[in-house]
Design a protein around this motif. Structure first.
Motif, PDB file in Angstrom:
ATOM      1  N   VAL A 101      85.351 -10.214 -42.836  1.00  0.00           N
ATOM      2  CA  VAL A 101      85.742  -8.953 -42.204  1.00  0.00           C
ATOM      3  C   VAL A 101      85.005  -7.788 -42.856  1.00  0.00           C
ATOM      4  CG1 VAL A 101      87.663  -7.404 -41.702  1.00  0.00           C
ATOM      5  CG2 VAL A 101      87.993  -9.874 -41.548  1.00  0.00           C
ATOM      6  N   ARG A 102      84.958  -7.789 -44.192  1.00  0.00           N
ATOM      7  CA  ARG A 102      84.237  -6.721 -44.893  1.00  0.00           C
ATOM      8  C   ARG A 102      82.755  -6.755 -44.562  1.00  0.00           C
ATOM      9  NH1 ARG A 102      87.248  -7.501 -50.753  1.00  0.00           N
ATOM     10  NH2 ARG A 102      89.013  -6.087 -50.371  1.00  0.00           N
ATOM     11  N   GLY A 103      82.205  -7.968 -44.480  1.00  0.00           N
ATOM     12  CA  GLY A 103      80.798  -8.093 -44.128  1.00  0.00           C
ATOM     13  C   GLY A 103      80.513  -7.579 -42.727  1.00  0.00           C
ATOM     14  N   ALA A 104      81.466  -7.806 -41.825  1.00  0.00           N
ATOM     15  CA  ALA A 104      81.307  -7.318 -40.457  1.00  0.00           C
ATOM     16  C   ALA A 104      81.253  -5.795 -40.433  1.00  0.00           C
ATOM     17  CB  ALA A 104      82.455  -7.829 -39.590  1.00  0.00           C
ATOM     18  N   ILE A 105      82.098  -5.175 -41.228  1.00  0.00           N
ATOM     19  CA  ILE A 105      82.107  -3.714 -41.291  1.00  0.00           C
ATOM     20  C   ILE A 105      80.774  -3.193 -41.831  1.00  0.00           C
ATOM     21  CG2 ILE A 105      83.178  -1.700 -42.373  1.00  0.00           C
ATOM     22  CD1 ILE A 105      85.815  -3.334 -42.386  1.00  0.00           C
ATOM     23  N   SER A 106      80.290  -3.809 -42.900  1.00  0.00           N
ATOM     24  CA  SER A 106      79.031  -3.355 -43.496  1.00  0.00           C
ATOM     25  C   SER A 106      77.837  -3.637 -42.589  1.00  0.00           C
ATOM     26  CB  SER A 106      78.814  -4.027 -44.858  1.00  0.00           C
ATOM     27  OG  SER A 106      78.643  -5.423 -44.714  1.00  0.00           O
ATOM     28  N   ALA A 107      77.982  -4.632 -41.694  1.00  0.00           N
ATOM     29  CA  ALA A 107      76.891  -4.964 -40.776  1.00  0.00           C
ATOM     30  C   ALA A 107      76.915  -4.107 -39.519  1.00  0.00           C
ATOM     31  CB  ALA A 107      76.959  -6.442 -40.395  1.00  0.00           C
ATOM     32  N   GLY A 108      77.861  -3.181 -39.438  1.00  0.00           N
ATOM     33  CA  GLY A 108      77.890  -2.259 -38.316  1.00  0.00           C
ATOM     34  C   GLY A 108      78.656  -2.750 -37.113  1.00  0.00           C
ATOM     35  N   ILE A 109      79.518  -3.761 -37.297  1.00  0.00           N
ATOM     36  CA  ILE A 109      80.353  -4.242 -36.203  1.00  0.00           C
ATOM     37  C   ILE A 109      81.495  -3.253 -36.002  1.00  0.00           C
ATOM     38  CG2 ILE A 109      81.950  -6.088 -35.530  1.00  0.00           C
ATOM     39  CD1 ILE A 109      80.034  -8.051 -36.884  1.00  0.00           C
ATOM     40  N   VAL A 110      81.665  -2.765 -34.766  1.00  0.00           N
ATOM     41  CA  VAL A 110      82.573  -1.641 -34.537  1.00  0.00           C
ATOM     42  C   VAL A 110      84.030  -2.068 -34.381  1.00  0.00           C
ATOM     43  CG1 VAL A 110      80.777  -0.186 -33.543  1.00  0.00           C
ATOM     44  CG2 VAL A 110      82.137  -1.649 -32.032  1.00  0.00           C
ATOM     45  N   GLN A 111      84.268  -3.314 -33.932  1.00  0.00           N
ATOM     46  CA  GLN A 111      85.634  -3.806 -33.792  1.00  0.00           C
ATOM     47  C   GLN A 111      85.663  -5.295 -34.082  1.00  0.00           C
ATOM     48  OE1 GLN A 111      86.790  -2.502 -29.795  1.00  0.00           O
ATOM     49  NE2 GLN A 111      88.006  -0.876 -30.661  1.00  0.00           N
ATOM     50  N   TYR A 112      86.860  -5.785 -34.423  1.00  0.00           N
ATOM     51  CA  TYR A 112      87.013  -7.188 -34.831  1.00  0.00           C
ATOM     52  C   TYR A 112      88.224  -7.744 -34.103  1.00  0.00           C
ATOM     53  CZ  TYR A 112      86.371 -11.043 -38.216  1.00  0.00           C
ATOM     54  OH  TYR A 112      86.103 -12.250 -38.809  1.00  0.00           O
ATOM     55  N   LEU A 113      87.997  -8.696 -33.209  1.00  0.00           N
ATOM     56  CA  LEU A 113      89.048  -9.261 -32.375  1.00  0.00           C
ATOM     57  C   LEU A 113      89.232 -10.727 -32.741  1.00  0.00           C
ATOM     58  CD1 LEU A 113      91.017  -8.863 -30.046  1.00  0.00           C
ATOM     59  CD2 LEU A 113      89.128  -9.266 -28.455  1.00  0.00           C
ATOM     60  N   ILE A 114      90.426 -11.068 -33.227  1.00  0.00           N
ATOM     61  CA  ILE A 114      90.693 -12.407 -33.743  1.00  0.00           C
ATOM     62  C   ILE A 114      91.233 -13.314 -32.644  1.00  0.00           C
ATOM     63  CG2 ILE A 114      92.058 -13.745 -35.393  1.00  0.00           C
ATOM     64  CD1 ILE A 114      91.995 -11.356 -37.264  1.00  0.00           C
ATOM     65  N   LYS A 115      90.621 -14.480 -32.488  1.00  0.00           N
ATOM     66  CA  LYS A 115      91.103 -15.496 -31.552  1.00  0.00           C
ATOM     67  C   LYS A 115      92.343 -16.180 -32.137  1.00  0.00           C
ATOM     68  CE  LYS A 115      86.429 -16.877 -30.041  1.00  0.00           C
ATOM     69  NZ  LYS A 115      85.506 -18.034 -29.993  1.00  0.00           N
ATOM     70  N   PRO A 116      93.256 -16.663 -31.307  1.00  0.00           N
ATOM     71  CA  PRO A 116      93.306 -16.464 -29.855  1.00  0.00           C
ATOM     72  C   PRO A 116      93.925 -15.111 -29.535  1.00  0.00           C
ATOM     73  CG  PRO A 116      95.153 -17.813 -30.532  1.00  0.00           C
ATOM     74  CD  PRO A 116      94.349 -17.551 -31.779  1.00  0.00           C
ATOM     75  N   PHE A 117      93.649 -14.601 -28.362  1.00  0.00           N
ATOM     76  CA  PHE A 117      94.184 -13.304 -27.957  1.00  0.00           C
ATOM     77  C   PHE A 117      94.451 -13.338 -26.459  1.00  0.00           C
ATOM     78  CE2 PHE A 117      89.551 -13.187 -28.304  1.00  0.00           C
ATOM     79  CZ  PHE A 117      89.187 -12.955 -26.984  1.00  0.00           C
ATOM     80  N   THR A 118      95.276 -12.397 -26.009  1.00  0.00           N
ATOM     81  CA  THR A 118      95.583 -12.278 -24.588  1.00  0.00           C
ATOM     82  C   THR A 118      94.583 -11.359 -23.912  1.00  0.00           C
ATOM     83  OG1 THR A 118      97.027 -10.364 -24.874  1.00  0.00           O
ATOM     84  CG2 THR A 118      98.036 -12.546 -25.110  1.00  0.00           C
ATOM     85  N   PHE A 119      94.576 -11.395 -22.601  1.00  0.00           N
ATOM     86  CA  PHE A 119      93.723 -10.465 -21.867  1.00  0.00           C
ATOM     87  C   PHE A 119      94.104  -9.020 -22.171  1.00  0.00           C
ATOM     88  CE2 PHE A 119      93.219  -7.732 -18.073  1.00  0.00           C
ATOM     89  CZ  PHE A 119      91.826  -7.670 -18.058  1.00  0.00           C
ATOM     90  N   ALA A 120      95.408  -8.762 -22.347  1.00  0.00           N
ATOM     91  CA  ALA A 120      95.848  -7.392 -22.637  1.00  0.00           C
ATOM     92  C   ALA A 120      95.236  -6.884 -23.941  1.00  0.00           C
ATOM     93  CB  ALA A 120      97.366  -7.328 -22.701  1.00  0.00           C
ATOM     94  N   THR A 121      95.196  -7.736 -24.969  1.00  0.00           N
ATOM     95  CA  THR A 121      94.592  -7.341 -26.240  1.00  0.00           C
ATOM     96  C   THR A 121      93.098  -7.102 -26.076  1.00  0.00           C
ATOM     97  OG1 THR A 121      96.244  -8.603 -27.470  1.00  0.00           O
ATOM     98  CG2 THR A 121      94.216  -8.034 -28.634  1.00  0.00           C
TER      99      THR A 121
END
Length: 235
Positions: A101-121
């Motif tokens: 997650v920290r690496g994603a932030i430093s790599a410029g990823i703007v949002q992080y969506l964890i599977k599994p998720f609903t269509f609403a999320t």
């Protein structure tokens, strides 16, 4: 006045064909987005970005799985940046390790969506991203502090999604509270008398709650007449 943006072109990257197809279908259900391409590995994603740019139809947003067969998602995001592609990236992954997650932030990823998720999320995340793009588009060549703050707040603050056509908030609240306080599963028929609604209306609200993951839907067997679904509060 809200900026009138062209549809955001999305590249869906997931090594599982079923997941990629599901995420693409989710994107197409949302106003303001269109699927530009899909890829099933890191190299395929980079080639898709290059091809789209050379065709004059660049990708705006990448929905990027972290676990790909050839490259890790973080490596893909870094290569995207080093190649100079001006795209935003939303991670869509089952990876929960804090270091990633920290690496994603430093790599410029703007949002992080964890599977599994609903269509609403999913819709909530992309609606926030769309507001982010709109806020930036409304800025002049020199952005204001408040404008930048509003844009970034759109990425972090949940967006209230409009209800599907024909559903009302008071009735939805009544159905939600009724199901939440039941000890077991209920059918649409069992909402008719307590809530004073028709079976068809009750079913529409229950199906909406099931689609958003608020209740769990399953088939009810052993009852006379045609088969009926039952709905249980998702605890």
């Amino acid at each position: 006045m809200a900026a009138d943006l062209p549809d955001i072109r999305v590249l869906v990257v997931d090594d599982e064909a079923i997941a990629a197809a599901a995420h693409s279908a989710y994107v197409e259900r949302l106003d303001g987005f269109t699927v530009a391409a899909t890829a099933h590995d890191g190299q395929g994603a980079l080639h898709a970005l290059k091809d789209a740019a050379e065709a004059g139809t660049p990708v705006d947003l990448v929905l990027l799985d972290m676990n790909l067969p050839d490259l890790h998602g973080l490596d893909v995001s870094r290569r995207i940046r080093s190649a100079g592609f001006a795209v935003d990236i939303i991670a869509i992954t089952a990876v929960r390790e804090l270091a990633i997650v920290r690496g994603a932030i430093s790599a410029g990823i703007v949002q992080y969506l964890i599977k599994p998720f609903t269509f609403a999320t999913f819709a909530d995340k992309l609606s926030g991203y769309l507001e982010f793009r709109r806020h930036l588009a409304e800025q002049a060549s020199q952005a204001s502090q408040s404008g930048v703050d509003q844009a970034f707040a759109s990425l972090r603050t949940p967006t209230d999604l409009p209800l599907p056509k024909g559903l009302s908030a008071p009735t939805l609240a009544a159905v939600t509270e009724f199901v939440r306080h039941q000890p077991g599963a209920v059918s649409a028929t069992e909402l008719v008398d307590p809530l004073g609604v028709s079976r068809v209306t009750a079913r529409r609200y229950l199906e909406h709650l099931a689609d958003t993951g608020t209740v769990l839907r399953s088939a009810r067997y052993g009852t006379p007449g045609r088969p009926e679904n039952e709905y249980r509060w998702n605890r």
